[in-house]
Design a protein around this motif. Structure first.
Motif, PDB file in Angstrom:
ATOM      1  N   ALA A 164       0.919  -1.087   0.282  1.00  0.00           N
ATOM      2  CA  ALA A 164       0.220   0.039   0.135  1.00  0.00           C
ATOM      3  C   ALA A 164       0.497   1.160  -0.169  1.00  0.00           C
ATOM      4  O   ALA A 164       0.687   2.183  -0.871  1.00  0.00           O
ATOM      5  N   LYS A 165       1.933   1.129   1.066  1.00  0.00           N
ATOM      6  CA  LYS A 165       2.922   2.626   1.435  1.00  0.00           C
ATOM      7  C   LYS A 165       3.429   2.467  -0.260  1.00  0.00           C
ATOM      8  O   LYS A 165       3.827   3.476  -0.724  1.00  0.00           O
TER       9      LYS A 165
ATOM     10  N   GLU B 289       0.616   3.871  -2.860  1.00  0.00           N
ATOM     11  CA  GLU B 289       0.387   4.967  -2.619  1.00  0.00           C
ATOM     12  C   GLU B 289       0.974   6.001  -2.574  1.00  0.00           C
ATOM     13  O   GLU B 289       1.355   7.800  -3.256  1.00  0.00           O
TER      14      GLU B 289
ATOM     15  N   LYS C 276      -8.245  -4.891  -4.982  1.00  0.00           N
ATOM     16  CA  LYS C 276      -7.592  -2.754  -4.496  1.00  0.00           C
ATOM     17  C   LYS C 276      -6.665  -2.555  -5.651  1.00  0.00           C
ATOM     18  O   LYS C 276      -6.623  -1.485  -5.483  1.00  0.00           O
ATOM     19  N   TYR C 277      -5.644  -3.341  -6.466  1.00  0.00           N
ATOM     20  CA  TYR C 277      -4.782  -3.031  -7.177  1.00  0.00           C
ATOM     21  C   TYR C 277      -4.794  -3.034  -8.615  1.00  0.00           C
ATOM     22  O   TYR C 277      -3.593  -3.081  -9.885  1.00  0.00           O
TER      23      TYR C 277
END
Ligand SMILES: O=C1C[C@@H](O)[C@H](O)[C@@H](O)C1=O
Ligand code: CO
Length: 298
Positions: free
Chosen positions: A172-173, A176, A205-206
């Motif tokens: 996620a980091k 983002e 999600k991605y």
């Protein structure tokens, strides 16, 4: 499920000869490896250390067997070396892949990585980037994305066990903190499941950022043993933690359904490193091919 020409199927040479542990399959020749890939029904491959670097020689050998190069791994050292060192090596790698017709470049940050260490416990000692390392990493990765774009190519980042980008939070980091136009994601089922992540959640999600897929299955009992006995990544691989799709704990049906519904286009690369003296790579390539056909119609 998938439309015609939406997805191409490749297999990585790592099941025949393992570049992380060259003693595994050290006796297997390049010709045997690519001939068996083609015979098992694949039309693409990634690049192993036995592959000729002369692009004309490599193209001819692959063309004779109906194979293309999907991509190849690149080790970046953005957190531990000056950017220029990584950039120089990256451009050589990019130009080689571009000449071979690949569209994506697999990148993994190896600064502080423990994936290549034979006795470092995988779960206890995986690196965690400091904020300063995150900033060097994210900035450097976008700059590699710019270099890839010069040739109309994409950086597909490989989250990986034993590195600073392994967990859902770390992915996620990364997602983002980078521009989608510069940094895409490689989705590797085996690494997510081995790490204990929800691989379908990450996929959903991605999805928009996923431009390369590694299909790897996990043997649940071996994964448990690696954790319990504080084993390293490489000992886990030798022990047989990874295998081909259909031979481990992952149900690939929902993976294929989600990718197909989202209109994913590109390569699926079967990547199942295990000891070729124990798991015959030609036999396992055939098993993978049959399972993918049954689950996805490809
Ligand atoms: O994509 C990969 C390349 C290998 O060198 C690596 O260790 C393997 O686990 C992998 O997923
Ligand atoms: Co992979």
């Amino acid at each position: 499920m998938f439309k015609e020409n939406q997805v191409k199927l490749a297999i990585a040479p790592i099941g025949w000869t393992n570049d992380d542990m060259p003693d595994l399959g050290g006796d297997v020749t390049f010709e045997q490896c690519i001939s068996e890939m083609a015979l098992a029904g694949f039309t693409g491959s990634e690049v192993g250390n036995k592959y000729p670097r002369d692009t004309a020689v490599l193209k001819k050998a692959l063309h004779l067997r109906g194979l293309e190069i999907a991509s190849a791994w690149f080790s970046a050292f953005l957190t531990s070396k000056p950017f220029e060192e990584t950039a120089e090596a990256f451009m050589r790698h990019r130009d080689f892949l571009h000449e071979m017709g690949a569209k994506v470049i697999v990148v993994s940050e190896q600064g502080n990585s423990i994936q290549g260490q034979m006795s470092t416990p995988l779960f206890e000692e995986k690196p965690v980037f400091t904020e300063e390392e995150w900033s060097l990493f994210l900035d450097g990765l976008e700059r590699l994305g710019d270099l890839a774009a010069e040739k109309g190519m994409k950086v597909v980042y490989h989250h990986h066990m034993g590195t600073g980008v392994q967990t859902t939070e770390e992915i996620a980091k990364l997602m983002e903190g980078t521009d989608p136009a510069k940094v895409s994601l490689l989705y590797d089922t085996g690494h997510l499941v081995f790490s204990g992540e929800d691989h379908l959640e990450v996929l959903t999600k991605y999805m928009d950022r996923i431009h390369h897929v590694h299909l790897k299955d996990v043997r649940a009992d071996v994964a448990e043993k690696v954790k319990e006995n504080k084993m390293s990544f490489l000992s886990g691989v030798k022990e047989g933690v990874f295998t081909v799709p259909g031979d481990g704990q992952i149900d690939f049906k929902p993976v294929f359904e989600l990718l197909s519904e989202a209109g994913y286009e590109g390569w699926f690369v079967v990547e199942a490193e295990q000891d070729p003296a124990v798991a015959n790579p030609f036999e396992y390539a055939g098993k993978a091919r049959q399972y993918i056909r049954e689950m996805s119609g490809l």
